[in-house]
Design a protein around this motif. Structure first.
Motif, PDB file in Angstrom:
ATOM      1  N   ASN A  97      -8.445  -3.303  -9.187  1.00  0.00           N
ATOM      2  CA  ASN A  97      -8.182  -3.133  -8.002  1.00  0.00           C
ATOM      3  C   ASN A  97      -9.641  -2.500  -7.089  1.00  0.00           C
ATOM      4  OD1 ASN A  97      -7.187  -2.639  -5.457  1.00  0.00           O
ATOM      5  ND2 ASN A  97      -5.885  -1.000  -5.985  1.00  0.00           N
ATOM      6  N   GLU A 100       2.246  -8.361  -5.684  1.00  0.00           N
ATOM      7  CA  GLU A 100       1.316  -9.310  -6.252  1.00  0.00           C
ATOM      8  C   GLU A 100       0.852  -8.657  -7.704  1.00  0.00           C
ATOM      9  OE1 GLU A 100      -1.461  -8.729  -3.173  1.00  0.00           O
ATOM     10  OE2 GLU A 100      -1.419 -10.720  -2.775  1.00  0.00           O
ATOM     11  N   TYR A 121      -3.595  -8.706 -13.194  1.00  0.00           N
ATOM     12  CA  TYR A 121      -3.632  -8.973 -11.901  1.00  0.00           C
ATOM     13  C   TYR A 121      -5.213  -8.542 -11.404  1.00  0.00           C
ATOM     14  CZ  TYR A 121      -3.247  -3.996 -10.389  1.00  0.00           C
ATOM     15  OH  TYR A 121      -3.423  -2.710 -10.247  1.00  0.00           O
ATOM     16  N   LEU A 142      -6.532  -7.183  -7.405  1.00  0.00           N
ATOM     17  CA  LEU A 142      -6.542  -6.957  -5.999  1.00  0.00           C
ATOM     18  C   LEU A 142      -7.863  -6.647  -5.372  1.00  0.00           C
ATOM     19  CD1 LEU A 142      -3.018  -5.175  -5.896  1.00  0.00           C
ATOM     20  CD2 LEU A 142      -3.420  -7.406  -5.705  1.00  0.00           C
ATOM     21  N   GLY A 179      -4.589 -11.491  -5.870  1.00  0.00           N
ATOM     22  CA  GLY A 179      -4.365 -11.017  -4.417  1.00  0.00           C
ATOM     23  C   GLY A 179      -4.653 -11.993  -3.453  1.00  0.00           C
TER      24      GLY A 179
END
Length: 208
Positions: free
Chosen positions: A38, A62, A68, A70, A100
């Motif tokens: 992130n 998300e 993931y 972002l 994202g």
């Protein structure tokens, strides 16, 4: 890193935590995501096995995923390398990988030689262009190209044994990222393609 965190995800590289590497981890059964990045730069995520996270039963949007990326609030994100990872989602609402909608795919993002899978069917990736289960569409993205979408054939995932079976599509399907020992300390051959995931496959009689 073995999973089982009570109320959170597995591994999180949070805001401005730059210049980090995460490799040969096993992340499973966390209530949240598996591995997340992130708003950070110069992050390498190599040869991890991420399985069956998001056990909490609540949606993070998300980040309801095994892996993931972002970049919210207009923060920069750059040079994110995701290679040789296995991500298996076994929850209906979860994805194997998400990006994202604000992630700048032109900023050194490279997602290659990974094995993504969703045991329940349906969309296994949700990225900048939307969600899909179409591997060709995913691999057509400028920052991808060589990912797999197949059951990695773990030896016994139900009992957290994530070694690969001899017929696994992840064997010899990775790319050399300079790592020499896997999660178990097994030697990773340098003259051929490594395996995807945290465990290098060893045949009976091989020297490790």
């Amino acid at each position: 890193v073995i999973g089982r965190v009570v109320d959170a995800g597995g591994i999180l590289n949070e805001w401005k935590a730059n210049n980090n590497q995460y490799y040969y981890n096993v992340v499973y059964n966390n209530q949240g995501y598996g591995i997340g990045t992130n708003r950070a730069a110069n992050i390498s995520i190599f040869n991890n096995t991420v399985y069956g996270n998001n056990t909490g039963g609540y949606s993070y949007g998300e980040i309801f995923a095994e892996d993931y990326i972002l970049a919210p609030y207009t923060q920069t994100i750059s040079n994110i390398l995701i290679k040789n990872n296995i991500g298996v989602a076994n929850k209906t609402a979860a994805f194997a990988i998400t990006l994202g909608s604000e992630v700048p795919v032109s900023a050194g993002l490279s997602v290659t030689n990974n094995n993504w899978h969703k045991t329940t069917g349906g969309n296994w990736v949700c990225a900048v262009g939307g969600c899909t289960s179409d591997l060709d569409l995913w691999n057509a993205q400028s920052y991808v190209g060589t990912d797999l979408n197949a059951d990695p054939l773990f030896f016994n995932a139900a009992n957290a044994d994530f070694h690969l079976q001899s017929s696994s599509p992840a064997i010899n399907a990775g790319t050399n990222v300079g790592l020499t020992r896997d999660y178990a300390g097994t030697f990773v051959p340098q003259g051929s393609a490594p395996d995807i995931g945290a465990y290098e496959y060893v045949q009976a009689g091989d020297t490790i």
